[in-house]
Structures are given as structure tokens and as C-alpha cells.
Design an enzyme around this catalytic site. Structure first.
Site, short mmCIF file in Angstrom:
data_model
loop_
_atom_site.label_atom_id
_atom_site.label_comp_id
_atom_site.label_asym_id
_atom_site.label_seq_id
_atom_site.Cartn_x
_atom_site.Cartn_y
_atom_site.Cartn_z
N LYS A 82 66.71 -13.54 -10.66
CA LYS A 82 66.12 -12.63 -9.68
C LYS A 82 64.84 -13.23 -9.10
O LYS A 82 64.66 -13.29 -7.88
CB LYS A 82 65.82 -11.27 -10.31
CG LYS A 82 65.33 -10.25 -9.31
CD LYS A 82 64.42 -9.20 -9.91
CE LYS A 82 63.01 -9.74 -10.04
NZ LYS A 82 62.04 -8.78 -10.54
N ASP A 121 67.11 -6.64 -7.98
CA ASP A 121 66.18 -6.00 -8.91
C ASP A 121 66.71 -4.60 -9.22
O ASP A 121 67.82 -4.24 -8.83
CB ASP A 121 64.76 -5.97 -8.33
CG ASP A 121 64.64 -4.97 -7.18
OD1 ASP A 121 65.67 -4.44 -6.71
OD2 ASP A 121 63.51 -4.70 -6.76
#
Ligand code: SF4
Length: 211
Positions: A120, A138
Site C-alpha cells: 500500500k 487502504d
């Protein structure tokens, strides 16, 4: 070809958040990399409160790599998990300094080889620092993707990312990532989403909770 439902979502996001952008304050790729690692499990606003002081004392990867860990902890003490985060950003800075000549790398493989940097964070760095089309998943993007049926409820974040990459045109990845975060942050909250002003009621899996 882009599916009708996906197009409806992209159009709705454009109307809601035409100017969605990264809210982590940064001036260069080093600051972005540090800020995104610090942002795990906390808000961008909290990170933005500590980074000016941190970057004043540790202006680049070399300075952070050789910094006193207690001083680093002191700078970020208002964040949760600050012991671990101090270790993570110093480890990352050491990797950048020692293996990448003080330049934040610009490939997924090199980024995830750095301590503290997961997929991420790497996607955020690639898109924000280098403009490379990426889709960071996220907590907001994960939740929104599942509510809007772009992904299945049991999908892992990696599976969500792969599905989004297939369904959304590549030139929209960076913008859509920011728009989904804004949508999750300011309208489709994890608890008590504001369904009454949501344009996606006809698509959403969880609309009835609040309507
Ligand atoms: S209808 Fe409610 S839960 Fe569904 S996407 Fe919209 S705000 Fe979120």
C-alpha cells in the site's frame, strides 16, 4: 471496455470530489515516504502535525538513518505505535541511504524491499512521487470497493487491488484512489455512513442500514 456500473461510480466520484488529492503534506519523495509509513492506523491530519518538526531535525534520508532513535520517537510521540513507527522510518531511511544512494526508489520491488514499506505504501509513493499509475488499497478503498461491489466481501487487499486495476482504466487509477479515500473519509464512513446524500444507493450493498 469499462462496465456501466464502474462508469457510474467514476462519474459520481467526479461530481462529489473533483479535486481529491493526497492530504499528507510533503515537499519531496523522502518526506512522502516517511509520511506514508507514519500514516498507518492514524489520520493524515495527525501525521501532518508531527512531520514539520521531524523534517526540521531530520531533513533527508541520511540524517534520519543516523539519527538518535529516542529523538525520532520524541518527534512522533503523539502518534500511536510510535516506538514501532520510529524504528520503521529509520530502517526505511537506512535502506534508502545505503542501497539507493539517498533516492527513494521508483519500482514496486525496490520499495517493498525497504523495512516498513508494504504494497500500500509503495503504491502511494509510486503515484504521488513519480506519477506512476497505481492503486493503493487502504482501509477506505477496501471498504468502499466492497460496499460498491467492485470487490467481494472476503477479498484480501491484494485481491481488491487487482480487481480495481482490471475494472478501472489505468489513466484513472491515481485520481480514483484519492476520490475513494475522500469518499470514505467524508461521506461513506466506516460507521454511520451518510447514505441520504450518497449517489450510489442503487449499487450499494449496505445502503439499507441507514435509509
Ligand atoms: S449508500 Fe451509504 S454505505 Fe452505501 S456507498 Fe453510499 S454512503 Fe456508503
Amino acid at each position: 471496455m469499462i462496465a456501466k456500473k464502474t462508469q457510474q461510480i467514476l462519474d459520481g466520484l467526479d461530481e462529489l470530489f473533483p479535486d481529491a488529492h493526497c492530504e499528507l503534506v510533503h515537499r519531496n519523495s523522502y518526506e512522502m515516504a516517511v509520511a506514508v509509513v507514519l500514516s498507518a492506523q492514524t489520520t493524515d491530519a495527525s501525521v501532518n502535525k508531527v512531520t514539520p518538526g521531524l523534517f526540521e531535525q531530520f531533513p533527508d534520508a541520511a540524517a534520519l538513518a543516523s539519527g538518535d532513535i529516542r529523538q525520532i520517537e520524541h518527534c512522533i510521540a503523539s502518534l500511536g505505535l510510535y516506538h514501532n513507527k520510529a524504528k520503521a522510518i529509520q530502517g526505511m531511511a537506512q535502506g534508502i541511504h545505503e542501497r539507493f544512494h539517498d533516492e527513494v526508489p521508483d519500482t514496486m520491488d525496490d520499495l517493498v524491499s525497504l523495512p516498513g514499506v508494504g504494497r500500500k505504501c509503495a503504491n502511494v509513493i509510486l503515484s504521488e512521487c513519480y506519477g506512476i499509475p497505481s492503486l493503493a488499497v487502504d482501509t477506505h478503498v477496501d471498504r468502499i470497493s466492497k460496499r460498491l461491489r467492485l470487490a467481494d466481501p472476503d477479498d484480501t487487499v491484494y485481491q481488491v487491488e487487482q480487481k480495481l486495476r482490471k475494472k478501472i482504466p489505468e489513466e484513472r487509477w491515481i485520481k480514483t484512489h484519492h476520490q475513494m479515500i475522500f469518499f470514505g473519509r467524508y461521506l461513506c464512513h466506516a460507521r454511520n455512513p451518510e447514505c441520504a446524500r450518497c449517489p450510489f444507493v442503487s449499487i450499494c450493498k449496505e445502503k439499507n442500514k441507514n435509509l
